[in-house]
Design an enzyme around this catalytic site. Structure first.
Site, PDB file in Angstrom:
ATOM      1  N   THR A 159       0.872  -1.187   0.000  1.00 19.41           N
ATOM      2  CA  THR A 159       0.000   0.000   0.000  1.00 19.41           C
ATOM      3  C   THR A 159       0.905   1.232   0.000  1.00 19.41           C
ATOM      4  OG1 THR A 159      -0.251  -0.251   2.403  1.00 19.41           O
ATOM      5  CG2 THR A 159      -2.035  -1.077   1.014  1.00 19.41           C
ATOM      6  N   LYS A 185       3.803  -7.005   3.959  1.00 24.44           N
ATOM      7  CA  LYS A 185       3.580  -5.614   3.640  1.00 24.44           C
ATOM      8  C   LYS A 185       3.340  -4.866   4.937  1.00 24.44           C
ATOM      9  CE  LYS A 185       0.252  -3.437   3.338  1.00 24.44           C
ATOM     10  NZ  LYS A 185      -0.377  -2.425   4.239  1.00 24.44           N
ATOM     11  N   THR A 196       1.981  -8.530  11.841  1.00 25.44           N
ATOM     12  CA  THR A 196       2.151  -7.314  11.084  1.00 25.44           C
ATOM     13  C   THR A 196       0.881  -7.006  10.321  1.00 25.44           C
ATOM     14  OG1 THR A 196       3.503  -6.248   9.417  1.00 25.44           O
ATOM     15  CG2 THR A 196       3.060  -8.563   9.107  1.00 25.44           C
ATOM     16  N   GLU A 283       6.867   4.579   7.197  1.00 25.34           N
ATOM     17  CA  GLU A 283       6.481   5.782   6.447  1.00 25.34           C
ATOM     18  C   GLU A 283       7.346   6.976   6.859  1.00 25.34           C
ATOM     19  OE1 GLU A 283       1.809   4.669   5.614  1.00 25.34           O
ATOM     20  OE2 GLU A 283       2.318   5.913   7.349  1.00 25.34           O
ATOM     21  N   ASN A 407       0.528  10.417   5.446  1.00 28.18           N
ATOM     22  CA  ASN A 407      -0.775  10.082   6.023  1.00 28.18           C
ATOM     23  C   ASN A 407      -1.816  11.151   5.803  1.00 28.18           C
ATOM     24  OD1 ASN A 407      -0.749   7.401   7.622  1.00 28.18           O
ATOM     25  ND2 ASN A 407       1.255   8.294   7.946  1.00 28.18           N
ATOM     26  N   SER A 412      -5.907  10.669  -0.947  1.00 34.49           N
ATOM     27  CA  SER A 412      -5.971  11.581  -2.093  1.00 34.49           C
ATOM     28  C   SER A 412      -5.783  10.826  -3.411  1.00 34.49           C
ATOM     29  CB  SER A 412      -4.899  12.662  -1.981  1.00 34.49           C
ATOM     30  OG  SER A 412      -5.062  13.389  -0.792  1.00 34.49           O
TER      31      SER A 412
END
EC number: 2.3.1.35
Length: 412
Positions: A159, A185, A196, A283, A407, A412
């Protein structure tokens, strides 16, 4: 970019006899990306899993649990179906029905019962599953089944991940070569309470189902349950271990056997590597941080201290800034909730630099040494509680500007 992490090239990922994988672009959320994966197992494979402890668990988690719990000795899991782009969480009864329909359609194509299919989803929460796109994509994914599709499979479950995460290993069990390959992932919403975001490991070893269940819990406890990126436990966490039994050795049925221990250690090693890759690809991460807490009374109290440090936004932002504002770490240790903690016995290290002892700054500590360590891409924080023999390790990353940006723009 991920911290000291380059994905394994496709040719290094080893096929598992008895496993084929099919990938397709189903346009579930965004066009032009792999987003639907089918993993097909030969009849007779054993499968075990652990799932999120989040009470608001996703519909596919509920259905997968049901299907694993209803298996009997005459049936086995035949396939896993994984979609990205939509988590199918917070979708009520419709979400459950959509997950069951996904299983039914896959079963129809494979000629098995729907209870022999496990569904998994990841992506945006509280959006309905685009079921027509999945139903349309399933035949194409099954037509693409191949044993050497592990790298494409690792891409298909991403993702916000920047890079795919996959690991392969070979070991010898009593003279027989056994292969293990896994993918995972995860990049954000990582603070698991079992595993996870999504992790799948397969081996061609022959393992009884009770022992495989022991292995998956052991592997999760020593890997995916030891990481945090942002302190958020996902609604969709799942970690599945599959054993096809296609390797030419006698089935492992004794937990005390050397073969059991050897295989469990190897599977756990693959899980640890995958878990660490998730943190390295956190991230916006710029630093990979190992937190070791030692000489505690219990493992649980060591984990409390480690997670208090790993979850603190103040500590994580200090690491991002390479700022040795180490009083923040002492504060986290203090609020971790350790009964009768003697702070005068405690020692805090950054790598090999003694930072604090006797309740305050170490006499020989110089801030330039703290700054030197904080500028590194990989850092170890070591806390000696000096009150027992237990220890625990947690892996985390820093918190950067990019985490907020990623985030803020996720939908979007």
């Amino acid at each position: 970019m991920p911290v000291n992490f380059t994905p394994a090239p496709p040719e290094q990922l080893l096929a598992i006899k008895g496993v084929t994988l099919g990938i397709v672009e189903a346009n579930i959320r965004k066009p032009g990306r792999k987003d639907l994966l089918v993993i097909v197992l030969d009849d007779g494979a054993t499968v075990a899993g652990v799932f999120t402890q989040n009470d608001f668990c996703a519909a596919p988690v509920t259905v997968a649990r049901e299907h694993l719990s209803t298996l009997d000795s005459k049936s086995s899991i035949r396939a896993l179906v994984i979609n990205t782009g939509c988590a199918n969480a917070g979708t009520g009864e419709r979400g459950i029905e959509d997950a069951r329909t996904t299983c039914a359609e896959t079963a129809r194509l494979l000629g098995c019962a729907s209870e022999q299919i496990l569904p998994f989803s990841t992506g945006v929460i509280m959006e309905p599953l685009p079921l027509p796109k999945i139903v349309t994509g399933l035949p194409r994914a099954i037509n693409n089944l191949a044993a050497d599709n592990w790298f494409a499979a690792s891409e298909a479950i991403m993702t916000t991940d920047i890079v795919p995460k996959a690991v392969s290993r070979r070991i010898a069990l009593n003279g027989t070569t056994v292969t293990i390959t896994g993918i995972a992932k995860g990049s954000g919403m990582i603070h698991p309470n079992m595993a996870t975001m999504l992790g799948f490991i397969a081996t061609d070893a022959a393992v009884s189902n009770p022992l495989l269940e022991h292995m998956v819990r052991h592997a999760a406890a020593h890997s995916f349950n030891c990481i945090t990126v942002d302190g958020d436990t996902s609604t969709n966490d799942a970690f599945i271990l599959m054993a096809t039994g296609c390797a030419a050795h006698s089935p492992i049925v004794d937990k005390e056997s050397r073969e059991f221990v050897q295989l469990q250690d190897a599977i756990t090693g693959v899980a640890v590597e995958l878990a660490q890759k998730i943190v390295r690809d956190g991230e916006g991460a710029t630093k990979f941080i190992t937190i070791q807490v030692e000489s505690g009374k219990t493992v649980e109290e060591c984990r409390k201290v480690a997670y208090a440090i790993a979850r603190s936004p103040l500590i994580k932002t200090a690491f991002f800034a390479s700022d040795p504002n180490l009083g923040r770490i002492l504060a986290a240790i203090g609020y971790a909730g350790i009964e009768a903690l003697d702070i005068n016995k405690l020692q805090l290290y950054l790598d090999d630099v003694l930072v604090a002892e006797n309740g305050g700054r170490a006499f020989a500590y110089e801030e330039k040494e703290g700054q030197r360590v904080m500028k590194q891409a990989e850092i170890t924080v070591r806390v000696a509680l000096n009150r027992g023999q237990a220890a625990a390790t947690v892996w985390t990353c820093d918190l950067s500007y990019d985490y907020v940006k990623i985030n803020a723009e996720y939908r979007s």
